[in-house]
Design a protein around this motif. Structure first.
Motif, PDB file in Angstrom:
ATOM      1  N   ASN A  14      20.004  -4.220  56.201  1.00 32.65           N
ATOM      2  CA  ASN A  14      19.117  -5.146  56.420  1.00 32.65           C
ATOM      3  C   ASN A  14      17.766  -4.148  56.998  1.00 32.65           C
ATOM      4  OD1 ASN A  14      19.734  -2.619  58.141  1.00 32.65           O
ATOM      5  ND2 ASN A  14      20.785  -4.523  60.110  1.00 32.65           N
ATOM      6  N   CYS A  15      17.746  -3.510  55.983  1.00 33.30           N
ATOM      7  CA  CYS A  15      16.148  -2.807  55.026  1.00 33.30           C
ATOM      8  C   CYS A  15      16.526  -2.844  54.257  1.00 33.30           C
ATOM      9  CB  CYS A  15      15.831  -2.117  56.768  1.00 33.30           C
ATOM     10  SG  CYS A  15      17.323  -0.411  56.237  1.00 33.30           S
ATOM     11  N   LEU A  16      15.150  -4.006  53.606  1.00 28.57           N
ATOM     12  CA  LEU A  16      16.305  -3.411  51.808  1.00 28.57           C
ATOM     13  C   LEU A  16      14.876  -2.276  51.476  1.00 28.57           C
ATOM     14  CD1 LEU A  16      17.212  -4.740  49.258  1.00 28.57           C
ATOM     15  CD2 LEU A  16      15.707  -6.929  49.593  1.00 28.57           C
ATOM     16  N   GLU A  17      13.683  -2.654  51.738  1.00 22.70           N
ATOM     17  CA  GLU A  17      12.493  -2.176  51.355  1.00 22.70           C
ATOM     18  C   GLU A  17      12.884  -0.472  51.381  1.00 22.70           C
ATOM     19  OE1 GLU A  17      10.361  -2.777  48.407  1.00 22.70           O
ATOM     20  OE2 GLU A  17      11.293  -4.653  48.526  1.00 22.70           O
ATOM     21  N   GLN A  18      13.894  -0.023  52.947  1.00 24.03           N
ATOM     22  CA  GLN A  18      13.848   1.251  53.029  1.00 24.03           C
ATOM     23  C   GLN A  18      14.571   1.806  52.594  1.00 24.03           C
ATOM     24  OE1 GLN A  18      14.198  -0.360  57.233  1.00 24.03           O
ATOM     25  NE2 GLN A  18      12.415   2.186  57.574  1.00 24.03           N
ATOM     26  N   SER A  19      15.775   0.634  52.313  1.00 24.87           N
ATOM     27  CA  SER A  19      17.164   1.263  51.446  1.00 24.87           C
ATOM     28  C   SER A  19      16.518   1.696  49.857  1.00 24.87           C
ATOM     29  CB  SER A  19      17.328   0.618  51.260  1.00 24.87           C
ATOM     30  OG  SER A  19      18.794   0.192  53.254  1.00 24.87           O
ATOM     31  N   ILE A  20      15.506   0.394  49.391  1.00 29.32           N
ATOM     32  CA  ILE A  20      15.352   0.673  47.941  1.00 29.32           C
ATOM     33  C   ILE A  20      14.624   2.279  47.840  1.00 29.32           C
ATOM     34  CG2 ILE A  20      13.850  -0.111  45.850  1.00 29.32           C
ATOM     35  CD1 ILE A  20      14.878  -2.788  47.138  1.00 29.32           C
TER      36      ILE A  20
END
Length: 117
Positions: A14-20
């Protein structure tokens, strides 16, 4: 079943940019992005390992003991160089000489970092 192999491991976030950013810090590279049924999918690879990040809006909870284990050359050095990645458990020295530590990615998935002998 002959010829069966792992294609990828799917992880909801639910936090795509942080996960990338997290997985890129671990050495993964974004290899593909697409939308399917209204969900953004991002594929990242390191060597032969591919993970798929699936962007979701819901709250996520860690619901199993499943984890991804990534081998690093020197565990202590990796932890020192990436001091913004919080070690949740370890480092531990295992009976077989391996060193291991566990971290959580931004969406709560557990990642094991492991150094062989």
């Amino acid at each position: 079943m002959n010829g069966m192999q792992i294609h990828h491991i799917g992880i909801e976030t639910n936090c795509l940019e942080q996960s990338i950013t997290f997985y890129e810090r671990l050495g993964f590279k974004v290899t593909d992005e697409m939308e399917l049924l209204g969900e953004m999918l991002v594929f990242l690879t390191i060597g032969d390992l591919c993970i798929e990040l699936v962007a979701v809006d819901k709250d996520l909870t860690q619901s199993s003991n499943m984890h991804i284990a990534l081998q690093v050359g020197n565990l202590e050095e990796f932890i020192q160089q990436n001091d913004d990645i919080v070690v949740e458990e370890g480092p531990f020295l295992l009976e077989n000489g391996w060193r291991t530590a566990f971290v959580h990615a931004p969406s709560g998935e557990q990642i094991e970092l492991i150094q062989m002998k």
